[in-house]
Design an enzyme around this catalytic site. Sequence first.
Site, short mmCIF file in Angstrom:
data_model
loop_
_atom_site.label_atom_id
_atom_site.label_comp_id
_atom_site.label_asym_id
_atom_site.label_seq_id
_atom_site.Cartn_x
_atom_site.Cartn_y
_atom_site.Cartn_z
N TYR A 55 4.64 6.34 14.80
CA TYR A 55 3.32 5.69 14.67
C TYR A 55 2.19 6.68 15.00
O TYR A 55 1.19 6.77 14.28
CB TYR A 55 3.29 4.49 15.61
CG TYR A 55 2.06 3.63 15.55
CD1 TYR A 55 1.86 2.72 14.50
CD2 TYR A 55 1.10 3.68 16.56
CE1 TYR A 55 0.73 1.90 14.47
CE2 TYR A 55 -0.03 2.86 16.53
CZ TYR A 55 -0.20 1.98 15.49
OH TYR A 55 -1.32 1.16 15.46
N LYS A 101 -0.88 7.99 12.60
CA LYS A 101 -2.28 7.73 12.94
C LYS A 101 -3.06 9.04 13.13
O LYS A 101 -4.25 9.10 12.83
CB LYS A 101 -2.36 6.84 14.19
CG LYS A 101 -1.80 5.43 13.97
CD LYS A 101 -2.56 4.69 12.87
CE LYS A 101 -2.15 3.24 12.75
NZ LYS A 101 -2.91 2.51 11.71
N ALA A 143 2.27 9.90 14.82
CA ALA A 143 2.20 10.90 13.74
C ALA A 143 1.36 10.35 12.57
O ALA A 143 0.48 11.04 12.04
CB ALA A 143 3.61 11.25 13.25
N VAL A 171 0.81 -1.23 0.00
CA VAL A 171 0.00 0.00 0.00
C VAL A 171 0.85 1.28 0.00
O VAL A 171 0.33 2.35 -0.31
CB VAL A 171 -1.01 0.06 1.17
CG1 VAL A 171 -2.04 -1.05 1.07
CG2 VAL A 171 -0.32 0.06 2.52
P1 NAP Z 1 -1.06 -7.02 12.07
O1 NAP Z 1 -1.61 -8.37 12.38
O2 NAP Z 1 0.41 -6.82 12.03
O3 NAP Z 1 -1.75 -6.54 10.72
C1 NAP Z 1 -1.24 -5.57 9.86
C2 NAP Z 1 -1.36 -6.12 8.47
O4 NAP Z 1 -0.94 -5.13 7.52
C3 NAP Z 1 -0.47 -7.34 8.25
O5 NAP Z 1 -1.16 -8.30 7.52
C4 NAP Z 1 0.68 -6.74 7.45
O6 NAP Z 1 1.39 -7.67 6.67
C5 NAP Z 1 -0.06 -5.75 6.61
N1 NAP Z 1 0.85 -4.80 5.99
C6 NAP Z 1 1.94 -4.22 6.54
N2 NAP Z 1 2.55 -3.42 5.64
C7 NAP Z 1 1.82 -3.50 4.50
C8 NAP Z 1 1.95 -2.90 3.23
N3 NAP Z 1 2.93 -2.06 2.94
N4 NAP Z 1 1.03 -3.22 2.27
C9 NAP Z 1 0.02 -4.08 2.54
N5 NAP Z 1 -0.14 -4.68 3.74
C10 NAP Z 1 0.75 -4.39 4.71
O7 NAP Z 1 -1.59 -5.95 13.13
P2 NAP Z 1 -3.06 -5.57 13.62
O8 NAP Z 1 -2.95 -5.38 15.08
O9 NAP Z 1 -4.09 -6.49 13.07
O10 NAP Z 1 -3.20 -4.11 12.97
C11 NAP Z 1 -4.19 -3.75 12.01
C12 NAP Z 1 -4.36 -2.25 12.02
O11 NAP Z 1 -4.88 -1.82 13.29
C13 NAP Z 1 -3.05 -1.47 11.83
O12 NAP Z 1 -3.29 -0.32 11.04
C14 NAP Z 1 -2.69 -1.05 13.24
O13 NAP Z 1 -1.88 0.10 13.26
C15 NAP Z 1 -4.07 -0.80 13.83
N6 NAP Z 1 -4.11 -0.84 15.29
C16 NAP Z 1 -3.80 -1.96 16.00
C17 NAP Z 1 -3.85 -1.94 17.39
C18 NAP Z 1 -3.55 -3.15 18.23
O14 NAP Z 1 -3.56 -3.03 19.46
N7 NAP Z 1 -3.30 -4.31 17.66
C19 NAP Z 1 -4.21 -0.76 18.05
C20 NAP Z 1 -4.50 0.38 17.30
C21 NAP Z 1 -4.46 0.33 15.92
P3 NAP Z 1 2.80 -8.27 7.24
O15 NAP Z 1 2.42 -9.08 8.45
O16 NAP Z 1 3.34 -9.04 6.10
O17 NAP Z 1 3.65 -7.06 7.62
#
Ligand code: NAP
Length: 245
Positions: free
Chosen positions: A153, A157, A155, A62
Amino acid sequence: MNKTAVITGGGTGIGRAISLKLAEDGFNIAVNCLESLLPQAQAVAEECRARGVEAECFVADVSKFDACAEMVKAVQERFGSVDVLVNNAGITRDGLIARMSEDQYDSVVNVNQKGVFNMIRHVTPVMMKQRSGRIVSMASVSGLYGNAGQLNYSASKAAIVGMTKTAAKELGGRGITVNAVAPGFIQTDMTAKLSDKAKEAILGGVALKRMGQPEDVANAVAFLASDAAGYITGQVLVVDGGMGQ
Ligand code: NAP
């Protein structure tokens, strides 16, 4: 005909839960992933198909403008429309400010912030032509309240909040709603990296005294993607178990 939802980073964690929930709600699902995660994303697409909809994987980074353009075109060709965009892909590269490298900053901003611009930029002409659409982007409490060790991060978000509010104003006249969801402390691979001590400290500030589950976030996204949320735009829905109070 079913509507179509694109979920970036849809093969793991919160993105997987969103893909499955939107499939349950009757959307055809385009699961975006990086090449390295294709097997997991294919398994998610299979789980979506088991819920009675069509689903396919689309590999694209992305953070790459042209790759996003090609992906949006491919989704449109495959499914006929792009009705919902969920900007979920995100990364962390945590570190204290005094030790944060330029690469740590750039990589997080490129994926989390520019990635959201790239995807909104390319789905907008499609949704404007359709005169309808839903965009939901994953912000974070880190971008709302700040979090030591996450300058890059937070920044990225906080930028999503600004982009959401601007896009809502620009696109509302075309029947497109644009909202964000700000998760708190959710149990995924992203938070599995934290030490037990760090987890305990965070949980101390959560009113509900538990980590959120990916499904807690997926339910909020599904609501904003649904017809029931037709008069909600430019908002940030916080799903943090009561962290900010
Ligand atoms: P996650 O399991 O690491 O999911 C993130 C996904 O995005 C992974 O599948 C990752 O693939 C993919 N990704 C990373 N870089 C990419 C790129 N350049 N192009 C396409 N896909 C890419 O983490 P998650 O916790 O489910 O996070 C999902 C979203 O929620 C994120 O935006 C995160 O910042 C947000 N969030 C999470 C939390 C939390 O507590 N978990 C809290 C607040 C916000 P790879 O694994 O191959 O890198």
